[in-house]
Scaffold this motif. Structure first.
Motif, PDB file in Angstrom:
ATOM      1  N   LEU A  85       0.824  -1.210   0.000  1.00  0.00           N
ATOM      2  CA  LEU A  85       0.000   0.000   0.000  1.00  0.00           C
ATOM      3  C   LEU A  85       0.856   1.257   0.000  1.00  0.00           C
ATOM      4  N   GLU A  86       0.271   2.327  -0.511  1.00  0.00           N
ATOM      5  CA  GLU A  86       0.913   3.635  -0.477  1.00  0.00           C
ATOM      6  C   GLU A  86      -0.112   4.651   0.038  1.00  0.00           C
ATOM      7  N   PHE A  87       0.324   5.508   0.953  1.00  0.00           N
ATOM      8  CA  PHE A  87      -0.493   6.590   1.481  1.00  0.00           C
ATOM      9  C   PHE A  87       0.356   7.846   1.543  1.00  0.00           C
ATOM     10  N   PRO A  88      -0.287   8.992   1.533  1.00  0.00           N
ATOM     11  CA  PRO A  88       0.484  10.224   1.706  1.00  0.00           C
ATOM     12  C   PRO A  88       1.130  10.275   3.094  1.00  0.00           C
ATOM     13  N   ALA A  89       2.261  10.920   3.173  1.00  0.00           N
ATOM     14  CA  ALA A  89       2.943  11.080   4.459  1.00  0.00           C
ATOM     15  C   ALA A  89       2.051  11.852   5.427  1.00  0.00           C
ATOM     16  N   LYS A  90       2.117  11.455   6.688  1.00  0.00           N
ATOM     17  CA  LYS A  90       1.414  12.146   7.774  1.00  0.00           C
ATOM     18  C   LYS A  90      -0.081  12.304   7.498  1.00  0.00           C
ATOM     19  N   SER A  91      -0.707  11.246   6.974  1.00  0.00           N
ATOM     20  CA  SER A  91      -2.119  11.333   6.581  1.00  0.00           C
ATOM     21  C   SER A  91      -3.079  10.577   7.492  1.00  0.00           C
ATOM     22  N   VAL A  92      -2.571   9.796   8.447  1.00  0.00           N
ATOM     23  CA  VAL A  92      -3.466   9.052   9.342  1.00  0.00           C
ATOM     24  C   VAL A  92      -3.059   9.278  10.802  1.00  0.00           C
ATOM     25  N   ASP A  93      -4.064   9.253  11.664  1.00  0.00           N
ATOM     26  CA  ASP A  93      -3.833   9.447  13.097  1.00  0.00           C
ATOM     27  C   ASP A  93      -3.445   8.153  13.794  1.00  0.00           C
ATOM     28  N   GLY A  94      -3.892   7.033  13.245  1.00  0.00           N
ATOM     29  CA  GLY A  94      -3.589   5.754  13.857  1.00  0.00           C
ATOM     30  C   GLY A  94      -3.653   4.630  12.850  1.00  0.00           C
ATOM     31  N   ILE A  95      -2.915   3.573  13.160  1.00  0.00           N
ATOM     32  CA  ILE A  95      -2.915   2.373  12.313  1.00  0.00           C
ATOM     33  C   ILE A  95      -3.105   1.178  13.221  1.00  0.00           C
ATOM     34  N   MET A  96      -4.072   0.324  12.859  1.00  0.00           N
ATOM     35  CA  MET A  96      -4.310  -0.911  13.580  1.00  0.00           C
ATOM     36  C   MET A  96      -3.874  -2.070  12.691  1.00  0.00           C
ATOM     37  N   ALA A  97      -2.992  -2.906  13.207  1.00  0.00           N
ATOM     38  CA  ALA A  97      -2.467  -4.054  12.455  1.00  0.00           C
ATOM     39  C   ALA A  97      -2.536  -5.270  13.377  1.00  0.00           C
ATOM     40  N   CYS A  98      -3.704  -5.878  13.446  1.00  0.00           N
ATOM     41  CA  CYS A  98      -3.928  -6.956  14.405  1.00  0.00           C
ATOM     42  C   CYS A  98      -3.828  -8.338  13.769  1.00  0.00           C
ATOM     43  N   ARG A  99      -2.995  -9.159  14.368  1.00  0.00           N
ATOM     44  CA  ARG A  99      -2.938 -10.592  14.113  1.00  0.00           C
ATOM     45  C   ARG A  99      -2.518 -10.975  12.700  1.00  0.00           C
ATOM     46  N   TRP A 100      -1.599 -10.217  12.105  1.00  0.00           N
ATOM     47  CA  TRP A 100      -1.109 -10.651  10.793  1.00  0.00           C
ATOM     48  C   TRP A 100       0.385 -10.440  10.608  1.00  0.00           C
ATOM     49  N   PHE A 101       1.034  -9.717  11.492  1.00  0.00           N
ATOM     50  CA  PHE A 101       2.483  -9.533  11.378  1.00  0.00           C
ATOM     51  C   PHE A 101       3.211 -10.872  11.432  1.00  0.00           C
ATOM     52  N   ASN A 102       2.630 -11.839  12.120  1.00  0.00           N
ATOM     53  CA  ASN A 102       3.261 -13.152  12.244  1.00  0.00           C
ATOM     54  C   ASN A 102       3.348 -13.888  10.904  1.00  0.00           C
ATOM     55  N   PHE A 103       2.675 -13.408   9.875  1.00  0.00           N
ATOM     56  CA  PHE A 103       2.755 -14.031   8.555  1.00  0.00           C
ATOM     57  C   PHE A 103       3.850 -13.404   7.690  1.00  0.00           C
ATOM     58  N   VAL A 109       8.300  -7.012   7.488  1.00  0.00           N
ATOM     59  CA  VAL A 109       7.976  -6.332   8.745  1.00  0.00           C
ATOM     60  C   VAL A 109       8.623  -4.951   8.747  1.00  0.00           C
ATOM     61  N   ARG A 110       9.896  -4.899   8.410  1.00  0.00           N
ATOM     62  CA  ARG A 110      10.599  -3.608   8.367  1.00  0.00           C
ATOM     63  C   ARG A 110       9.941  -2.657   7.369  1.00  0.00           C
ATOM     64  N   LYS A 111       9.541  -3.173   6.215  1.00  0.00           N
ATOM     65  CA  LYS A 111       8.911  -2.344   5.182  1.00  0.00           C
ATOM     66  C   LYS A 111       7.590  -1.754   5.697  1.00  0.00           C
ATOM     67  N   VAL A 112       6.761  -2.575   6.326  1.00  0.00           N
ATOM     68  CA  VAL A 112       5.475  -2.101   6.842  1.00  0.00           C
ATOM     69  C   VAL A 112       5.685  -1.090   7.969  1.00  0.00           C
ATOM     70  N   LEU A 113       6.643  -1.358   8.845  1.00  0.00           N
ATOM     71  CA  LEU A 113       6.904  -0.424   9.945  1.00  0.00           C
ATOM     72  C   LEU A 113       7.406   0.920   9.425  1.00  0.00           C
ATOM     73  N   GLU A 114       8.282   0.893   8.438  1.00  0.00           N
ATOM     74  CA  GLU A 114       8.786   2.137   7.856  1.00  0.00           C
ATOM     75  C   GLU A 114       7.660   2.928   7.196  1.00  0.00           C
ATOM     76  N   LYS A 115       6.821   2.233   6.419  1.00  0.00           N
ATOM     77  CA  LYS A 115       5.697   2.905   5.774  1.00  0.00           C
ATOM     78  C   LYS A 115       4.745   3.479   6.824  1.00  0.00           C
ATOM     79  N   SER A 116       4.461   2.692   7.851  1.00  0.00           N
ATOM     80  CA  SER A 116       3.549   3.146   8.900  1.00  0.00           C
ATOM     81  C   SER A 116       4.077   4.409   9.561  1.00  0.00           C
ATOM     82  N   TYR A 117       5.352   4.421   9.853  1.00  0.00           N
ATOM     83  CA  TYR A 117       5.976   5.598  10.459  1.00  0.00           C
ATOM     84  C   TYR A 117       5.766   6.831   9.583  1.00  0.00           C
ATOM     85  N   ASN A 118       5.921   6.661   8.290  1.00  0.00           N
ATOM     86  CA  ASN A 118       5.760   7.780   7.361  1.00  0.00           C
ATOM     87  C   ASN A 118       4.304   8.218   7.216  1.00  0.00           C
ATOM     88  N   TRP A 119       3.368   7.287   7.306  1.00  0.00           N
ATOM     89  CA  TRP A 119       1.955   7.620   7.131  1.00  0.00           C
ATOM     90  C   TRP A 119       1.357   8.322   8.345  1.00  0.00           C
TER      91      TRP A 119
END
Length: 156
Positions: A85-103, A109-119
């Motif tokens: 996924l791609e989102f604009p930087a600083k565009s969301v107040d919160g991200i919920m990622a429940c029960r799928w990081f284990n896959f 994991v690093r890619k999703v965390l980096e993107k989340s930080y930017n979003w």
């Protein structure tokens, strides 16, 4: 495709409480890999604007069909792979990622965390939970997991 449990755990419950109690209303929340949308429905109950992502368009269609007309005004559906996924930087107040990081593998994991930080906005919150092979929902898969782990250790 993983497992969707219909319960609120400690950490996702704290995240939901924080969203509900936020003085900024409505918060913009990205809910990743929602399956049939249990967590999304809980987020909608808080009054948040929610973008729900899942690999399965059928799962998202089911979610849409099971929320109220009012909730649909605050719900956006986003089919696709959360890792891509791609989102604009600083565009969301919160991200919920429940029960799928284990896959995910470590690089994903690093890619999703980096993107989340930017979003996330500077004061935004990321809620990540992951299941363990020791969880009750995996009781039948545990022996297979142990065999695969032992087999891969022998290959090293």
């Amino acid at each position: 495709m993983g497992v969707m449990l219909e319960d609120v755990g400690k950490f996702d419950g704290e995240f939901l409480d924080a969203v509900k109690q936020s003085p900024k209303n409505p918060l913009k929340i990205l809910d990743l890999c929602v399956a049939y949308g249990f967590t999304t429905k809980e987020l909608l109950k808080t009054g948040a604007d929610v973008t729900a992502d899942d690999l399965s368009e059928e799962h998202l269609k089911h979610l849409w069909e099971t929320v109220s007309e009012e909730e649909r005004t605050r719900l956006q559906l986003l089919p696709g792979n959360a890792v891509e996924l791609e989102f604009p930087a600083k565009s969301v107040d919160g991200i919920m990622a429940c029960r799928w990081f284990n896959f995910l593998t470590g690089d994903k994991v690093r890619k999703v965390l980096e993107k989340s930080y930017n979003w996330l906005v500077p004061s935004g919150t990321l809620c990540v939970t992951a299941e363990s092979i020791h969880s009750a929902c995996f009781v039948n898969a545990y022996a297979k997991y142990v065999r695969a782990k032992e087999s891969s250790a022998e290959d090293e």
